[in-house]
Design a protein around this motif. Structure first.
Motif, PDB file in Angstrom:
ATOM      1  N   GLN A  56       1.030  -1.490  -0.123  1.00  0.00           N
ATOM      2  CA  GLN A  56      -0.460  -0.161   0.250  1.00  0.00           C
ATOM      3  C   GLN A  56       0.622   0.772   0.271  1.00  0.00           C
ATOM      4  N   HIS A 104       2.082   2.142  -3.762  1.00  0.00           N
ATOM      5  CA  HIS A 104       1.096   1.487  -4.588  1.00  0.00           C
ATOM      6  C   HIS A 104       1.462   1.356  -6.008  1.00  0.00           C
ATOM      7  N   ARG A 106      -6.559  -4.240   1.438  1.00  0.00           N
ATOM      8  CA  ARG A 106      -6.044  -3.787   3.172  1.00  0.00           C
ATOM      9  C   ARG A 106      -7.046  -4.320   4.424  1.00  0.00           C
TER      10      ARG A 106
END
Lengths: 462, 253
Positions: B40, B43, B62
Motif C-alpha cells: 500500500q 502502491h 486492506r
C-alpha cells in the motif's frame, strides 16, 4: 541541313497548332449573330422599363462564345427578332422581362419528370435563367451548383404531419462556413438539377436525423466515435430528441466546434439548460462568459464531444482525476492562475486516490470513491481560495458525510489540502516526517556500520 | 541458588514454550503486515501491484492488513500486560529493562571492534542489541496499533475525541508509514543479520525454535548470566581462544 529539317518537322507543325488553337478560342458568330452583335456588342446600349429600371442591352461576345448555345442563332431564343424585324416590346420591370424571356427555354427544354417539372409548376419566383444564366448559359455541370437558383428563396417542403419546412439556404452563411469549398451535392448526395428525388419525411425531426446521416461519408472517424456516445445510443433507443451532428454543429453555417468555446457551451445549453446555468456560475463558467477565457473547460472538454459517455457510470467517475489533471497538472497553464499542480499527485497518494487507481486496475468498482468533483463540485466548481473559501469549507462536511455518515463537524479538517505538509499548515505532520527523515537514516546507517564492524572484528580475530 | 552441577550441562534453557509461540506469531503477523502494508505504501510499484492484484484487490489487501493488525494488537497488549504483571506481582527479573551497563557495553564493544580493548563487553541475559530490538518491537507495536486504529476509524477519532486537531489523521498516517519503514529495515538488516548471517550463529540461530542455547554460546554471549546460573566465575579471555580448548577446562571454580 539537319537544322532545316528540324524546323520543318518540329517548328512548323507547332506554329500551325498554336494558330489553330488561337483561332478556335475566339468566337465566330453565325451570320445572324454577326448582324445582331453589330449593334449589341456596343457597351452603352440600354433599355428602360415602365417602372424606370434600366437594363444594358450589351451582349458580351466572349460570354456568348463560352455558352452551350454559342452555335444557335439569336432568333431561336429571341423569337420574333431577325435582321429584318426588330419589334418594340414593353415590360413592366426588369424581373418581368427576365420571366418572359425564360419562356423561350421551354421551346426546346421540355420536362416531363424530375425537379424541373415541380419547379416550373410551383415556382413563381425562379425561372430557368436564374440558375443557368442568360447568354452565358451552361450545363449545370460546368456552372457549379445551380441549387441557389431556387434555394435562395423560401421554398418549402411539407412533412407528413402537415408541418412545413423552409428550404432556404443563406448563401453568405454557407460561404463563411468550414464547408465553403464543398458543392451542395457533396452533402446532399444524389441531388442535382437533373436528379432531384422527392423524399417524404414524417416530420421535421426525422428529416434532420436523416439529413445528418450524410456527415459520416467524410467524417467517418467522428461517426464511429458517436457510436459509443450516449447521444447516439439514446437515439437508438428511440429518443429522437438526442442530438445528431447538425444539431450541435449547425448545417449550412457549419463550423468547427473547437475554436469558439462560448458557442460550444451554448450548443449544449439548448437541451441541458439547468446544468448550463449552474456551469455559468462556476469558476470555469464565469471566466469563460465574462472574459472569454479559452483556457477553461466547457462541457465537451470533460464530457467529450462525440464519444461522450454516461457520467453516472463508474468508468467515467474513476477517470475524473485524470480528466481534471489534463489542465490542473499542466504547469504552464496553472502558473497563469497561481494554482498548484500538486493536486493530482497529492490526491493519488492519499487513500481515495490509491483506492480508485486500484479499482481501475481491478476493473471493478466496489464502492463509490471520492474524486475531485465530490469535494469541489461538479458543474458548480468554485474557487477554494478567496471569498468563496468559507462556503466551500462549510459544504465540505456534507460531502464527506455522503460516504462517512458518522463524520463529525471537524472531520474535514483532517484533509490538509493538496499541499505538501509544511510547518505552518500542518505542524504535526511536518514534524513527524522531519523526525523520521532524520531518524531512519541515522538508525540504518548506524546498524549497518555495527554489522560491518562486527564482521571485520570477526575476520581480524580469525 | 545456582547448583554446582549446572556448569556441566550442554544446553541452557532460554525461552519457554509460550515465548516461542509468541515470537512465531509475531513473526507471521509481521510478515503479513509488511507484505500487505508496504504494497500500500509503494502502491505505484509493479511488485506492489502484483501483490495486491493477486490478493484480490486493494480492499482485500486492506482487510487482511487490518485484521492482521488486530492480531498484532492482541499480541502486543497481552505481552505488555503479562510482562508488567510478572515483573510487578511475581517478581520476575526485569531482564529487559535498559540500564546504565547497556550504554557502557555499547562503548566497550565499539572499543573492542576497533581493537582498542582485548575483550568484548560482558553481557547479562539480554545484551544491549537484544534490548534495543525488544523495545523497538514493543514501542513500534504500540505506535503501529494506535496509528493503525486511527487510520481504520478516522471518523470515530473525532466522535470520541473532538478536541483533537484535524491533522491527527495525516499525522497518524505519516507515523504509521514511517514507523513501518523503520521497523521493516531494522528487522531485515539488523535482526536477520544477528539471527541468520552473523558468523556467530550462521546458518541460523535456532534458540527461538528449540528454546535453548549451547553452553559455548552462553559463555560467549551471556557470560554474566552464565556465572549467575552456574556460580562459576569465568576468566576474562580472548574469544579467539575459545575455539581451541574445551569450555570446562578454562572454568575457574
Amino acid at each position: 541541313m539537319l537544322n532545316r529539317m528540324l524546323v520543318a518537322v518540329v517548328v512548323i507543325p507547332a506554329v500551325i497548332a498554336a494558330f489553330q488553337a488561337a483561332a478556335g478560342a475566339s468566337y465566330q458568330p453565325g451570320e445572324e449573330g454577326a448582324i445582331c452583335l453589330g449593334c449589341h456588342a456596343e457597351k452603352g446600349m440600354t433599355t428602360t422599363f415602365t417602372n424606370g429600371e434600366t437594363l444594358s442591352l450589351h451582349v458580351d461576345d466572349k460570354e456568348l462564345g463560352g455558352s452551350v448555345h454559342k452555335n444557335l442563332p439569336c432568333s431561336v431564343c429571341h423569337s420574333g427578332f431577325s435582321p429584318d424585324q426588330h419589334p418594340k416590346r414593353h415590360y413592366k420591370s426588369k424581373r418581368n422581362f427576365t420571366v418572359a424571356k425564360a419562356e423561350a427555354c421551354k421551346q426546346c427544354h421540355t420536362f416531363k419528370k424530375g425537379i424541373h417539372v415541380q419547379m416550373l409548376g410551383s415556382l413563381k419566383e425562379g425561372v430557368c435563367v436564374d440558375c443557368h444564366g442568360g447568354h452565358a448559359v451552361q450545363s449545370m455541370k460546368e456552372a457549379g451548383d445551380g441549387c441557389f437558383g431556387c434555394h435562395r428563396y423560401p421554398v418549402t417542403m411539407t412533412f407528413k404531419d402537415g408541418s412545413k419546412h423552409r428550404l432556404e439556404v443563406d448563401e453568405n452563411g454557407l460561404k463563411t462556413s468550414v464547408h465553403k469549398k464543398l458543392r451542395c451535392a457533396d452533402c446532399h448526395f444524389g441531388f442535382s438539377a437533373k436528379e432531384h428525388p422527392e423524399r417524404v419525411f414524417k416530420d421535421r425531426r426525422n428529416f434532420r436525423i436523416v439529413a445528418a446521416e450524410t456527415c459520416r461519408r467524410c467524417h467517418f472517424d467522428k461517426y464511429t466515435k458517436t457510436l459509443e456516445g450516449i447521444h447516439f445510443n439514446l437515439l437508438l433507443s428511440g429518443n429522437l430528441k438526442a442530438p445528431v451532428c447538425i444539431d450541435c454543429h449547425g448545417s449550412h453555417t457549419i463550423s468547427s466546434g473547437r475554436h469558439e468555446k462560448v458557442r460550444s457551451a451554448h450548443r449544449c445549453e439548448t437541451c441541458h439548460e439547468a446544468i448550463y446555468q449552474t456551469y455559468a456560475m462556476s469558476v470555469h463558467g464565469k471566466a469563460l462568459l465574462s472574459s472569454h477565457n479559452q483556457d477553461v473547460p466547457v462541457c465537451s472538454d470533460c464530457h467529450r464531444a462525440h464519444d461522450l459517455s454516461d457520467p453516472h457510470v463508474a468508468d467515467f467517475r474513476n477517470n475524473i482525476p485524470q480528466m481534471c489533471s489534463n489542465c490542473h497538472a499542466n504547469d504552464d497553464l496553472m502558473k497563469r492562475y497561481g494554482l498548484s499542480t500538486a493536486v493530482l499527485r497529492s490526491y493519488l497518494e492519499d487513500f481515495h486516490g490509491v483506492t480508485i487507481t486500484y479499482y481501475k486496475k481491478q476493473k471493478n468498482s466496489v464502492r463509490h470513491i471520492a474524486v475531485c468533483t465530490d469535494c469541489h463540485g461538479i458543474h458548480d466548481i468554485t474557487k477554494t481560495k478567496g471569498p468563496d473559501a468559507s462556503v466551500v469549507k462549510a459544504n465540505l462536511v456534507k460531502r464527506c458525510r455522503k460516504c462517512h455518515a458518522d463524520a463529525a463537524d471537524n472531520f474535514p479538517e483532517s484533509w490538509i489540502s493538496h499541499y505538501e505538509p509544511d510547518f505552518k499548515r500542518a505542524p504535526l505532520v511536518y514534524i513527524v516526517n522531519l523526525v523520521y527523515s532524520v531518524f531512519i537514516p541515522f538508525m540504518i546507517i548506524g546498524l549497518v556500520l555495527q554489522i560491518i564492524l562486527h564482521i571485520w572484528r570477526y575476520a581480524v580475530n580469525r | 541458588m545456582p547448583g554446582k552441577e549446572k556448569y556441566k550441562q550442554e544446553y541452557f534453557t532460554r525461552f519457554n514454550r509460550w515465548r516461542i509461540i509468541e515470537h512465531q506469531a509475531n513473526a507471521i503477523a509481521f510478515v503479513v503486515l509488511v507484505i500487505t502494508g508496504l504494497s500500500q505504501k509503494f502502491h505505484d510499484s509493479s511488485v506492489a501491484e502484483w501483490v495486491i492484484m493477486n490478493i484480490g484487490g486493494i480492499d482485500k489487501a486492506r482487510l487482511i492488513h487490518r485484521y492482521t493488525g488486530l492480531v498484532l494488537l492482541v499480541l502486543t497488549l497481552q505481552h505488555i500486560i503479562i510482562a508488567s504483571f510478572g515483573v510487578i506481582f511475581r517478581r520476575w527479573a526485569p531482564t529487559m529493562v535498559i540500564n546504565r551497563k547497556d550504554f557502557t557495553d555499547v562503548i566497550d564493544n565499539l572499543k573492542y571492534y576497533f581493537g582498542m580493548t582485548e575483550w568484548p563487553a560482558r553481557c547479562d541475559r539480554f545484551d544491549y542489541k537484544q534490548k534495543f530490538e525488544y523495545w523497538g518491537v514493543v514501542i513500534g507495536g504500540v505506535l503501529m496499533v494506535l496509528t493503525g486504529l486511527i487510520l481504520w476509524f478516522p471518523t470515530l477519532v473525532f466522535r470520541w475525541m473532538p478536541f483533537l486537531p484535524g491533522q491527527i489523521i495525516p499525522a497518524a498516517k505519516a507515523t504509521h508509514t514511517n514507523e513501518a519503514m523503520l521497523a521493516f529495515l531494522v528487522i531485515v538488516i539488523w535482526h536477520i543479520y544477528n539471527s541468520v548471517f552473523s558468523p556467530e550463529v550462521f546458518p541460523l540461530d535456532t534458540s527461538i525454535f528449540t528454546g535453548r542455547i549451547s553452553r559455548e554460546r552462553m559463555i560467549h554471549e551471556h557470560p554474566v548470566e552464565y556465572e549467575r546460573i552456574t556460580g562459576v566465575a569465568l576468566e576474562k579471555r580472548h574469544p579467539a581462544a575459545d575455539d581451541e580448548a574445551g569450555a570446562d577446562s578454562k572454568d575457574v571454580v
